[in-house]
Design a protein around this motif. Structure first.
Motif, PDB file in Angstrom:
ATOM      1  N   CYS A  77      19.411 -20.687 -83.433  1.00  0.00           N
ATOM      2  CA  CYS A  77      18.351 -19.684 -83.544  1.00  0.00           C
ATOM      3  C   CYS A  77      17.830 -19.276 -82.175  1.00  0.00           C
ATOM      4  O   CYS A  77      17.427 -18.143 -81.964  1.00  0.00           O
ATOM      5  CB  CYS A  77      17.205 -20.239 -84.401  1.00  0.00           C
ATOM      6  SG  CYS A  77      17.605 -20.278 -86.168  1.00  0.00           S
ATOM      7  N   SER A  78      17.878 -20.233 -81.217  1.00  0.00           N
ATOM      8  CA  SER A  78      17.437 -19.922 -79.856  1.00  0.00           C
ATOM      9  C   SER A  78      18.336 -20.645 -78.865  1.00  0.00           C
ATOM     10  O   SER A  78      18.522 -21.861 -78.956  1.00  0.00           O
ATOM     11  CB  SER A  78      15.978 -20.354 -79.658  1.00  0.00           C
ATOM     12  OG  SER A  78      15.547 -20.066 -78.348  1.00  0.00           O
ATOM     13  N   THR A  79      18.900 -19.889 -77.932  1.00  0.00           N
ATOM     14  CA  THR A  79      19.775 -20.454 -76.904  1.00  0.00           C
ATOM     15  C   THR A  79      19.331 -19.937 -75.544  1.00  0.00           C
ATOM     16  O   THR A  79      19.128 -18.731 -75.368  1.00  0.00           O
ATOM     17  CB  THR A  79      21.247 -20.051 -77.141  1.00  0.00           C
ATOM     18  OG1 THR A  79      21.643 -20.437 -78.458  1.00  0.00           O
ATOM     19  CG2 THR A  79      22.162 -20.724 -76.119  1.00  0.00           C
ATOM     20  N   TYR A  80      19.213 -20.845 -74.592  1.00  0.00           N
ATOM     21  CA  TYR A  80      18.692 -20.509 -73.267  1.00  0.00           C
ATOM     22  C   TYR A  80      19.611 -21.155 -72.242  1.00  0.00           C
ATOM     23  O   TYR A  80      19.738 -22.376 -72.189  1.00  0.00           O
ATOM     24  CB  TYR A  80      17.273 -21.055 -73.143  1.00  0.00           C
ATOM     25  CG  TYR A  80      16.485 -20.615 -71.933  1.00  0.00           C
ATOM     26  CD1 TYR A  80      15.708 -19.461 -71.955  1.00  0.00           C
ATOM     27  CD2 TYR A  80      16.475 -21.384 -70.769  1.00  0.00           C
ATOM     28  CE1 TYR A  80      14.954 -19.074 -70.855  1.00  0.00           C
ATOM     29  CE2 TYR A  80      15.726 -21.000 -69.660  1.00  0.00           C
ATOM     30  CZ  TYR A  80      14.964 -19.846 -69.718  1.00  0.00           C
ATOM     31  OH  TYR A  80      14.215 -19.471 -68.631  1.00  0.00           O
ATOM     32  N   LEU A  81      20.284 -20.339 -71.437  1.00  0.00           N
ATOM     33  CA  LEU A  81      21.233 -20.841 -70.441  1.00  0.00           C
ATOM     34  C   LEU A  81      20.687 -20.545 -69.049  1.00  0.00           C
ATOM     35  O   LEU A  81      20.590 -19.388 -68.645  1.00  0.00           O
ATOM     36  CB  LEU A  81      22.603 -20.202 -70.620  1.00  0.00           C
ATOM     37  CG  LEU A  81      23.248 -20.349 -72.003  1.00  0.00           C
ATOM     38  CD1 LEU A  81      23.037 -19.089 -72.847  1.00  0.00           C
ATOM     39  CD2 LEU A  81      24.749 -20.640 -71.888  1.00  0.00           C
ATOM     40  N   ARG A  82      20.322 -21.579 -68.335  1.00  0.00           N
ATOM     41  CA  ARG A  82      19.700 -21.436 -67.017  1.00  0.00           C
ATOM     42  C   ARG A  82      20.665 -21.877 -65.925  1.00  0.00           C
ATOM     43  O   ARG A  82      21.196 -22.988 -65.951  1.00  0.00           O
ATOM     44  CB  ARG A  82      18.432 -22.275 -66.960  1.00  0.00           C
ATOM     45  CG  ARG A  82      17.851 -22.502 -65.570  1.00  0.00           C
ATOM     46  CD  ARG A  82      17.316 -21.237 -64.952  1.00  0.00           C
ATOM     47  NE  ARG A  82      16.061 -20.788 -65.545  1.00  0.00           N
ATOM     48  CZ  ARG A  82      15.312 -19.804 -65.059  1.00  0.00           C
ATOM     49  NH1 ARG A  82      15.729 -19.152 -63.957  1.00  0.00           N
ATOM     50  NH2 ARG A  82      14.200 -19.442 -65.647  1.00  0.00           N
ATOM     51  N   HIS A  83      20.919 -20.984 -64.949  1.00  0.00           N
ATOM     52  CA  HIS A  83      21.773 -21.333 -63.813  1.00  0.00           C
ATOM     53  C   HIS A  83      21.080 -22.414 -62.988  1.00  0.00           C
ATOM     54  O   HIS A  83      19.872 -22.345 -62.730  1.00  0.00           O
ATOM     55  CB  HIS A  83      22.040 -20.102 -62.946  1.00  0.00           C
ATOM     56  CG  HIS A  83      23.183 -20.276 -62.003  1.00  0.00           C
ATOM     57  ND1 HIS A  83      23.103 -21.048 -60.869  1.00  0.00           N
ATOM     58  CD2 HIS A  83      24.452 -19.781 -62.036  1.00  0.00           C
ATOM     59  CE1 HIS A  83      24.260 -21.025 -60.234  1.00  0.00           C
ATOM     60  NE2 HIS A  83      25.103 -20.269 -60.924  1.00  0.00           N
TER      61      HIS A  83
END
Length: 372
Positions: A329-335
């Motif tokens: 439902c929520s995906t957050y990809l941080r470099h």
């Protein structure tokens, strides 16, 4: 003797004429020719001769002249194309010319993939233990916060397609840092570690498509789908295997990439490869929220897994992002280069996946959830 003088005069005169004509033509054609600065630096400014710079003025002037030369990009491109096509030679020291239009990366200052390939950067037991202890420490911090933790390791392109590497680099080493670390963590700890080499190699040998780009350092959408499916399976989510009849792999536009761009031949070499798209899996009405290659890529999806996934990533997660993002439902990809602990706390995920490509594997020794 007289004939030699005449010949020399003709050559000199021809050089002057060509030089002058190029500036004249540039006056009329500058607006329609490519004059973009593709280098990671500001072009030189025309120097003024003064008492203080008389000794450095010649070099400064030469640098300015080189940077402002008419048709500079065209000449660079022509030189690169001649080197590539005729001499099978790279015009950039960080690019390896392989066979069948395959390009490879060898920058010593950016993970040194050639050392990874040849196994010359092996780790000692103490170094392996240091990495293990740091990973355990970060896992324990996350566990205390009620969060899952998974490590995902992607192999370098050079290892996956070694058959196209020049013969003088030899075969890929059977013992190398990424394998050392993956094996050590799996054998001596209870960490959840995924090393994608076997899964990707199986897909490579089973499909009629490449799974890495020929002229880019990264995997393509097919390789990324394989990586995403393995990670999702570890997290309890099943999407169709890449070989499944449920999936449709479509050939999209011609594609080159970062390595071709380093040769200034991005457009000229795009004929040799393609980008792909994959459909047939449940996309859960996924919506792209943020899309910053160097910062944050995020998605929301309807009716997907209710847990929130946080991926601490390098550039390899970019191609995986839409597949992963469709399943939560929520995906957050941080470099990793823009990571902060405050941002992590604000996102408050349920799962943390640390994705790292082989050439950056040493970062497992020092990464910190706390951002220290």
């Amino acid at each position: 003797m007289k004939q030699n003088k005449v010949s020399s005069f003709i050559i000199l005169a021809s050089f002057v004429v060509v030089l002058c004509c190029s500036w004249l033509l540039w006056f009329f054609l500058e607006k329609i020719c490519d004059a973009t600065n593709y280098e990671n630096r500001e072009p030189s400014v025309q120097p003024q001769l003064t008492v203080d710079n008389y000794d450095t003025f010649p070099k400064e002037y030469e640098q300015w002249f080189d940077d402002s030369m008419p048709f500079r990009n065209n000449l660079i491109k022509m030189n690169s194309l001649i080197d590539y096509i005729i001499f099978k030679k790279s015009s950039n020291d960080n690019v390896i010319i392989g066979s069948d239009n395959w390009l490879f990366y060898k920058s010593q200052s950016d993970g040194d993939p050639l050392s990874c390939y040849q196994g010359t950067n092996l780790l000692t037991t103490d170094e392996l233990d240091e990495i293990a202890q740091n990973c355990i420490k970060q896992r324990d911090i996350l566990t205390d916060m009620g969060k899952e933790f998974v490590i995902l390791i992607a192999p370098n392109k050079e290892r996956m397609y070694s058959e196209y590497m020049p013969d003088y680099y030899g075969d890929p080493s059977e013992n190398y840092a990424a394998k050392q670390i993956a094996d050590y963590l799996s054998e001596t700890t209870d960490l959840r570690v995924i090393y994608l080499y076997d899964d990707l190699m199986y897909a490579k040998n089973s499909l009629n498509y490449n799974i890495f780009y020929k002229m880019d350092t990264h995997w393509n959408s097919i390789g990324a789908y394989v990586g995403a499916s393995v990670l999702l399976k570890e997290l309890g989510i099943i999407i169709p295997d890449i070989e499944s009849n449920e999936l449709t792999i479509s050939v999209d536009s011609n594609y080159s990439g970062d390595l071709a761009n380093m040769l200034d031949l991005n457009k000229e070499l795009s004929f040799a490869d393609h980008s792909y798209s994959i459909s047939g899996y449940d996309m859960h009405e996924v919506q792209l929220i943020d899309n910053d290659f160097q910062s944050v890529i995020s998605y929301s999806a309807t009716g997907a897994d209710p847990r929130k996934l946080y991926v601490l990533r390098d550039s390899f997660s970019s191609a995986m992002a839409p597949y992963i993002g469709s399943q939560f439902c929520s995906t957050y990809l941080r470099h990793r280069g823009s990571y902060t602990y405050s941002d992590f706390l604000e996102q408050d995920p349920d799962i943390v996946a640390y994705e790292v490509v082989e050439r950056y594997i040493g970062e497992l020794r020092s990464f910190s959830v706390m951002g220290e």
